[in-house]
Enzyme design. Sequence first.
Site, mmCIF file in Angstrom:
data_model
loop_
_atom_site.group_PDB
_atom_site.id
_atom_site.type_symbol
_atom_site.label_atom_id
_atom_site.label_comp_id
_atom_site.label_asym_id
_atom_site.label_seq_id
_atom_site.Cartn_x
_atom_site.Cartn_y
_atom_site.Cartn_z
ATOM 1 N N CYS A 103 -50.174 -49.814 18.601
ATOM 2 C CA CYS A 103 -49.509 -49.030 19.647
ATOM 3 C C CYS A 103 -50.239 -47.729 19.956
ATOM 4 O O CYS A 103 -49.857 -47.004 20.872
ATOM 5 C CB CYS A 103 -48.062 -48.765 19.252
ATOM 6 S SG CYS A 103 -47.013 -50.226 19.426
ATOM 7 N N GLY A 132 -47.312 -69.502 27.112
ATOM 8 C CA GLY A 132 -48.074 -68.271 27.139
ATOM 9 C C GLY A 132 -49.219 -68.330 28.125
ATOM 10 O O GLY A 132 -49.251 -69.185 29.018
#
Length: 354
Positions: free
Chosen positions: A21, A143
Amino acid sequence: MNAPATHTEPRLTSLSHGGGCGCKIAPGVLSDILKGTAAMPIPASLLVGIETSDDAAVYQLNDEQALIATTDFFMPIVDDPFDFGRIAAANAISDVYAMGGRPILALALVGMPINVLSTQTIGRILEGGASVCRTAGIPIAGGHTIDSVEAIYGLVALGLVHPKHVKRNASAQPGDLLVLGKPVGVGVMSAALKKGELGGAGYALMVATTTQLNTPGPDLAALPGVHALTDVTGFGLAGHALEMARGARCEMRLEWASVPLMAGVRELVGRGFVTGASGRNWSSYASDVILPAAFAAEDKALLTDPQTSGGLLVSCAPNAVDEVLAVFQRHGFAQAAVIGSVAAAQAAPRLVVS
């Protein structure tokens, strides 16, 4: 030392300009970008959108069900491909738990430099993600893949929640207490890992923390005394507490000495292992954060440290805090702790650290 290498290809972290992140666009830059987007009509069924920078979108399907939709993906934070897949999947699914929901399925998002990484390595990344989805009790139902310069992996995660149990990041109330479910320090550990200075015990702790699913979310959301939920990720504890403050038009007060830290991270910060994202975070929201005059630089680095698959941050009534801590303990979050409180804003919403 680091975790043993499983192949002779380049280290995964060497292929990324930022890991986990810590790859997030800085909050101030993101705010400027979003200001230029055109407002769209909002249907009444959209219970949660982008208005308070919440963890996921929530769309009401009927009186008993609302759909939670979120996505998250990033570049490698570790070198082991299986662990990278596990961490990325746990991080993506966390946003469903942070809204008070239970995940139902996921879609994989895969961008890989196929001329650099072998199909075996890429396969191990996907296997790692699938293993966490199995633990969460959900399938990867599809996906999309692309050939990219940097390795990227993540999920679209979908979940369900009762409309009455949706917990936003903007519903904190003055008088609430703040509870954090996981210790802080993932970004610092990732910085040490990238420099080859994270020991085996530190690596094991980092992986264990980032792959622990935030399963307390639905049980917390069902408690009447829980008013707001979010998870602490790339903007650091300060950034996500501040988002909570802005959404609720309140003042968040953190007692820094009560914030749980991952073992060894203060020493690592002292040795200079701090991510660039920490500084970008501080530059983006420093004007809305009040620190003590003697607040150490090491503490500021940890306050702004970008977390990957970080802990749930709960705002709850004081008489609910024992139940909240009991839920965390029942789900195996031994370091969950009360770290502060919520007060009425004196002027603009802000974060005050003591």
